[in-house]
Enzyme design. Structure first.
Site, PDB file in Angstrom:
ATOM      1  N   ARG A 119     -10.002  99.896 -38.286  1.00 14.73           N
ATOM      2  CA  ARG A 119      -8.886  98.949 -38.397  1.00 14.73           C
ATOM      3  C   ARG A 119      -8.579  98.292 -37.050  1.00 14.73           C
ATOM      4  NH1 ARG A 119      -5.071 103.676 -40.462  1.00 14.73           N
ATOM      5  NH2 ARG A 119      -7.111 104.318 -41.220  1.00 14.73           N
ATOM      6  N   LYS A 146     -16.842  95.100 -40.434  1.00 11.45           N
ATOM      7  CA  LYS A 146     -16.722  96.226 -39.507  1.00 11.45           C
ATOM      8  C   LYS A 146     -18.129  96.661 -39.100  1.00 11.45           C
ATOM      9  CE  LYS A 146     -15.485 101.199 -39.336  1.00 11.45           C
ATOM     10  NZ  LYS A 146     -14.756 102.321 -39.962  1.00 11.45           N
ATOM     11  N   ASP A 203     -21.577 103.226 -40.690  1.00 12.37           N
ATOM     12  CA  ASP A 203     -20.236 102.678 -40.438  1.00 12.37           C
ATOM     13  C   ASP A 203     -20.266 101.208 -40.005  1.00 12.37           C
ATOM     14  OD1 ASP A 203     -17.584 103.297 -40.801  1.00 12.37           O
ATOM     15  OD2 ASP A 203     -17.262 103.982 -38.734  1.00 12.37           O
ATOM     16  N   ASP A 235     -20.019 106.332 -35.803  1.00 13.57           N
ATOM     17  CA  ASP A 235     -18.627 106.780 -35.701  1.00 13.57           C
ATOM     18  C   ASP A 235     -18.577 108.293 -35.531  1.00 13.57           C
ATOM     19  OD1 ASP A 235     -15.911 107.119 -35.809  1.00 13.57           O
ATOM     20  OD2 ASP A 235     -15.691 106.573 -37.937  1.00 13.57           O
ATOM     21  N   LYS A 286     -15.175 114.038 -35.370  1.00  9.95           N
ATOM     22  CA  LYS A 286     -15.414 114.381 -36.774  1.00  9.95           C
ATOM     23  C   LYS A 286     -16.150 115.723 -36.862  1.00  9.95           C
ATOM     24  CE  LYS A 286     -16.026 109.759 -38.812  1.00  9.95           C
ATOM     25  NZ  LYS A 286     -14.901 109.775 -39.750  1.00  9.95           N
ATOM     26  N   GLU A 337     -10.742 103.973 -36.075  1.00 10.39           N
ATOM     27  CA  GLU A 337     -11.198 102.915 -35.167  1.00 10.39           C
ATOM     28  C   GLU A 337     -11.518 101.612 -35.893  1.00 10.39           C
ATOM     29  OE1 GLU A 337     -13.143 105.017 -36.556  1.00 10.39           O
ATOM     30  OE2 GLU A 337     -14.745 103.688 -37.217  1.00 10.39           O
ATOM     31  N   ASP A 389     -10.221 108.324 -34.574  1.00 10.17           N
ATOM     32  CA  ASP A 389     -11.136 108.178 -35.711  1.00 10.17           C
ATOM     33  C   ASP A 389     -10.697 107.044 -36.652  1.00 10.17           C
ATOM     34  OD1 ASP A 389     -13.324 108.689 -37.251  1.00 10.17           O
ATOM     35  OD2 ASP A 389     -12.561 110.552 -38.147  1.00 10.17           O
TER      36      ASP A 389
HETATM   37  N1  BES Z   1     -15.746 105.452 -40.885  1.00  6.22           N
HETATM   38  C1  BES Z   1     -14.660 106.245 -41.316  1.00  6.22           C
HETATM   39  C2  BES Z   1     -14.423 106.177 -42.819  1.00  6.22           C
HETATM   40  C3  BES Z   1     -15.509 106.715 -43.707  1.00  6.22           C
HETATM   41  C4  BES Z   1     -15.373 107.949 -44.313  1.00  6.22           C
HETATM   42  C5  BES Z   1     -16.630 105.953 -44.007  1.00  6.22           C
HETATM   43  C6  BES Z   1     -16.349 108.426 -45.153  1.00  6.22           C
HETATM   44  C7  BES Z   1     -17.609 106.426 -44.842  1.00  6.22           C
HETATM   45  C8  BES Z   1     -17.466 107.662 -45.425  1.00  6.22           C
HETATM   46  C9  BES Z   1     -13.369 105.783 -40.633  1.00  6.22           C
HETATM   47  O1  BES Z   1     -13.526 105.269 -39.366  1.00  6.22           O
HETATM   48  C10 BES Z   1     -12.501 106.992 -40.504  1.00  6.22           C
HETATM   49  O2  BES Z   1     -12.879 107.889 -39.808  1.00  6.22           O
HETATM   50  N2  BES Z   1     -11.358 106.984 -41.206  1.00  6.22           N
HETATM   51  C11 BES Z   1     -10.453 108.065 -41.165  1.00  6.22           C
HETATM   52  C12 BES Z   1      -9.106 107.505 -40.772  1.00  6.22           C
HETATM   53  C13 BES Z   1      -8.084 108.546 -40.485  1.00  6.22           C
HETATM   54  C14 BES Z   1      -8.349 109.225 -39.164  1.00  6.22           C
HETATM   55  C15 BES Z   1      -6.735 107.877 -40.458  1.00  6.22           C
HETATM   56  C16 BES Z   1     -10.362 108.669 -42.554  1.00  6.22           C
HETATM   57  O3  BES Z   1     -10.368 107.929 -43.524  1.00  6.22           O
HETATM   58  O4  BES Z   1     -10.354 109.878 -42.650  1.00  6.22           O
HETATM   59 ZN    ZN Z   2     -15.333 104.416 -38.941  1.00  2.84          ZN
HETATM   60 MN    MN Z   3     -13.548 106.722 -37.870  1.00  2.00          MN
END
Ligand code: BES
Ligand code: ZN
Ligand code: MN
Length: 502
Positions: free
Chosen positions: A359, A273, A296, A278, A285, A357, A355
């Protein structure tokens, strides 16, 4: 850093190094202090110094616990300037991770005193089932990982000083030289991943990341191709395009390939990834969650670092790396929650939350990867906040549809000294990925967000043996640790290398 490791014969008293490191063994009882060893020159040096070292150990009640140190300045400034007493713990309990920590502490002491060279004795015998080559590899890895610094944005910095490690070593010289070379390659690959994660998103755009990949490929004779713009459309990578469409820094898909000289025993695909920043997109966020989001692309950094090392170590397997890179930003063109996008494999995906993104870009990349029929596909991604809640900042979440692959990856992580823990792909939550309007929703219904994210990815591997590493916690450290200072950690690089070599 370029560290050189040399092997010599002779006597520790005559060893030529600015600092000589001597092990102190922890007592097996509750004695107040540890002891010098007969085998690594400690007792000999102590004799030459009329018992000064053993007196110090007793006076300071220095126990010799792993990684603890005492600097002993020597009176003459000719030749060796310092002896470093370094705790080695109990020999019958010694682990590879102990060796890395010992290496890091010795390296840090040398850098702290601004020394160019360190020396010591590598005991030829096996300790707690660990042979000298394996211990040496961990030691050298520890020195490089523990003295890593990121200075790209500092206008004035003292350059690092440590250049040479000289070891008195018996036994098989060529196996030791190989172990040292492997350690340097592995640690430098980890440092490459750290540098990439630490570089700001303003500097490391998707196209800049592609340029780094091209450079790594050129230097190390890897195959490389980069798809952008129209070529991405032609490859039907609409999920990658959707995630990137709100940023002026447009997305890219990078393919690196390594082929062994002889017939490949296996074909491995690595998928990373590469979200260079992000913001969360329109599902923005909050500030406190966004601040570290230049990390990210940690998965792509891990994959790129591993490919550099694989090109140099030349294992007997074919390895392809696929990096899906985009910036999840917002402008008037940004993709929206509720948008429906047709993935490369044909399934339509409802964007439940912009967010989620990671996956999406991985879905297209996994589809492209499994189309090329690898024996196993491994993806690495800073995918979910949930994995940080479950496993914390130091541990990677591991998912797999093939138990034997999960076991192999866990074993590789253990050897490499990285914390990983297997999480379940619970069937019960798979239904939650159903959408009322599309083939799939990008978000599950369960609060186990790491599991539902993994279940989403599973839809795109078509039954290929697959391991998913969620490094959202482990890719970044906000506190300096012995083997990784503040910032990008290079998580998963060493495990991927070990996995591909095994
Ligand atoms: N890049 C984030 C995940 C992340 C969180 C990485 C903390 C490093 C530290 C990912 O893209 C994300 O935002 N995931 C969300 C998904 C949700 C919206 C379903 C999450 O895990 O909150
Ligand atoms: Zn992300
Ligand atoms: Mn995200």
């Amino acid at each position: 850093m370029s560290l050189s490791v040399k092997f010599v014969g002779g006597n520790v008293v005559e060893l030529k190094a600015d600092m000589v490191a001597i092990g102190v063994l922890a007592p097996s009882d509750d004695a107040k202090h540890g002891n010098l060893s007969k085998f690594d020159g400690g007792a000999q040096l102590d004799d030459a110094l009329e018992g000064w070292l053993s007196q110090l150990i007793a006076r300071e009640q220095f126990r010799g616990d792993v990684g603890t140190t005492r600097v002993v300045p020597l009176p003459s400034d000719a030749g060796t300037q310092y002896i470093l007493l370094v705790g080695n713990g109990r020999p019958n309990e010694l682990t590879l991770q102990d060796m890395r920590i010992i290496g890091a502490k010795v390296g840090q002491a040398a850098e702290c005193l601004r020394l160019k060279s360190i020396g010591g004795v590598l005991i030829a015998s096996t300790l707690n089932n660990l042979g000298p080559a394996a211990r040496l590899q961990a030691l050298v890895e520890g020195i490089i990982l523990g003295t890593y610094r990121f200075t790209k944005y500092k206008t004035s910095t003292e350059p690092s000083t440590l250049k040479t490690v000289t070891l008195i070593a018996g036994g098989n010289r060529s196996s030791l030289e190989k172990a040292a070379a492997t350690a340097i390659i592995t640690a430098e690959a980890t440092c490459l991943a750290r540098d990439l994660v630490n570089t700001t998103a303003a500097d490391l755009t998707p196209h800049a990341l592609a340029d780094v990949a091209k450079k790594v490929a050129k230097t190390n004779k890897l195959g490389v191709s980069v798809l952008t713009g129209k070529a991405l459309e032609k490859e039907r990578m609409r999920l990658i395009l959707a995630v990137g469409q709100g940023s002026p820094n447009s997305p890219a898909f990078i393919h690196l390939s390594y082929k062994p000289k002889g017939k490949a025993k296996r074909k491995i695909a690595l998928v990373g990834k590469g979200i260079t920043f992000d913001t969360g997109g329109l599902d923005l966020k909050p500030a406190a969650s966004m601040i570290t989001m230049k990390d990210d692309m940690g998965g792509s950094a891990a994959v790129l670092g591993a490919m550099q090392a694989i090109a140099q170590l030349k294992p007997n397997v074919a390895v392809d790396a696929y990096i899906a890179t985009a910036e999840n930003a917002i402008d008037g063109d940004a993709f929206r929650p509720s948008d429906i996008v047709k993935s490369r494999n044909g399934k339509t995906v409802e964007v439940a939350n912009t967010d989620a993104e990671g996956r999406l870009v991985l879905a297209d990349a996994l589809d492209y990867a499994v189309e090329r029929k690898p024996d196993v596909v491994v993806d690495v991604a800073t995918l979910t906040g949930g994995v940080v809640v479950a496993l914390g900042e130091q541990c990677t979440g591991l998912f797999s549809n093939t138990e034997s692959m999960a076991e192999k990856m866990m074993a590789a992580a253990d050897t490499a000294g990285e914390l990983m823990w297997q999480m379940p792909l619970l069937k019960a939550y798979e239904d939650g990925l159903k959408s009322k309007v599309a083939d799939l929703s990008s978000m599950g219904k369960s609060r186990a967000s790491s599991i539902t994210a993994a279940l989403f990815l599973k839809q795109f591997v078509k039954g290929t043996p697959w391991v998913h590493l969620d490094i959202a916690g482990s890719a970044w450290t906000s506190e300096s640790m012995t083997l990784a200072p503040y910032g990008g950690t290079g998580a998963a690089v060493r495990t991927l290398i070990e996995f591909c070599r095994g």
